[in-house]
Design a protein around this motif. Structure first.
Motif, short mmCIF file in Angstrom:
data_model
loop_
_atom_site.label_atom_id
_atom_site.label_comp_id
_atom_site.label_asym_id
_atom_site.label_seq_id
_atom_site.Cartn_x
_atom_site.Cartn_y
_atom_site.Cartn_z
N ASN A 155 0.83 -1.10 -0.03
CA ASN A 155 -0.10 -0.18 0.11
C ASN A 155 0.73 1.23 -0.02
O ASN A 155 1.85 1.32 0.78
N TYR B 88 -4.79 10.36 -2.93
CA TYR B 88 -5.01 8.68 -3.76
C TYR B 88 -4.28 7.97 -2.86
O TYR B 88 -3.16 8.19 -2.15
N SER C 60 -2.79 3.40 -3.26
CA SER C 60 -2.91 2.28 -4.12
C SER C 60 -2.34 1.14 -3.39
O SER C 60 -1.66 1.16 -2.52
N LYS D 11 -4.97 1.96 -8.43
CA LYS D 11 -5.06 3.47 -7.89
C LYS D 11 -6.79 3.50 -7.20
O LYS D 11 -7.77 3.19 -8.11
N ARG E 252 1.62 4.52 -10.43
CA ARG E 252 2.15 3.08 -9.84
C ARG E 252 2.55 2.20 -10.65
O ARG E 252 2.17 1.17 -11.09
N PHE F 13 5.60 5.51 -6.11
CA PHE F 13 4.59 5.98 -6.13
C PHE F 13 4.41 7.79 -6.53
O PHE F 13 5.16 8.11 -5.75
#
Lengths: 113, 112
Positions: A31, A47, A49, A55, A68, A74
């Motif tokens: 993450n 945001y 991911s 995302k 990503r 990221f």
């Protein structure tokens, strides 16, 4: 120790520019997160991911996009920077298991002139 | 809609005092409540966290008190020191997701 590295501590850009903020973590975390921090507003999620090429929008995604392509990296993208995007931007990462602590970078203070 | 409300916004105490920071939440699905500490110029770092199956958790001089029925939790710092001066954020999340919802932060100053 987990290390989350943000490419710039301070950045000054002009309105209308496309701005890239980079974040790299070295602990193979699934993450990754981008927040902005403003006085009196705390940390707001832009945001996040869960995996490479995945995302999810956070609370304030407008005006931003993310990328990503690799697990450890990221990127936050300001498509056309505006003065109201002047802020402190914080990147974080965590393991994929729920409720794991998030590890933060030291932040990028972005000024849009 | 602010899902985690934190107060006070700022706090000044003398060395040795016990600052208390309070947070309230609305979403009953939240089941993980961490506190983060942020020093100037640094990112936030996890300080202590609690789950709703306990009413109190201590780690060193830091204690979380949790009141499930009132949907409130608080951070107490015992014997506060000038080095505790920082911004503190409470947060919450549910097992359904890993994204944290943060409070707006409390800036603590401990005077010597």
């Amino acid at each position: 120790d987990v290390k989350v590295t943000q490419s710039s501590r301070y950045l000054v850009k002009r309105t209308g520019e496309k701005v890239f903020l980079e974040c790299v973590q070295d602990m193979d975390h699934e993450n990754m997160f981008w927040y902005r921090q403003d006085p009196g507003l705390g940390l707001r999620l832009i945001y996040f991911s869960y995996d490479v090429k995945m995302k999810e929008k956070g609370d304030i995604p407008e005006g931003y996009s993310v990328s990503r392509e690799k697990k450890e990296r990221f990127s936050l993208i300001l498509e056309s920077a505006s003065t109201n995007q002047t802020s402190m931007y914080l990147c974080a990462s965590s393991q994929g298991v729920v409720n794991q602590p998030q590890h933060f970078g030291d932040g990028t203070r972005l000024s849009i002139l | 809609q602010q899902q985690v409300k934190q107060s006070p916004q700022s706090l000044i105490v003398q060395k040795g005092g016990i600052p208390i920071i309070n947070c309230a939440y609305e979403n009953t699905a939240f089941d993980y409540f961490p506190w983060y500490q942020q020093f100037p110029g640094k990112g936030s770092a996890l300080l202590i966290a609690i789950r709703p199956d306990v009413s109190e958790k201590k780690e060193g001089r830091f204690t979380i008190s949790f009141n499930k029925s009132a949907k409130q939790f608080s951070l107490h710092i015992m014997d506060s020191q000038p080095g505790d001066s920082a911004t503190y954020f409470c947060a919450a999340s549910s097992q359904a997701g890993t994204a944290l919802i943060f409070g707006k932060g409390t800036t603590l100053s401990v005077s010597s």
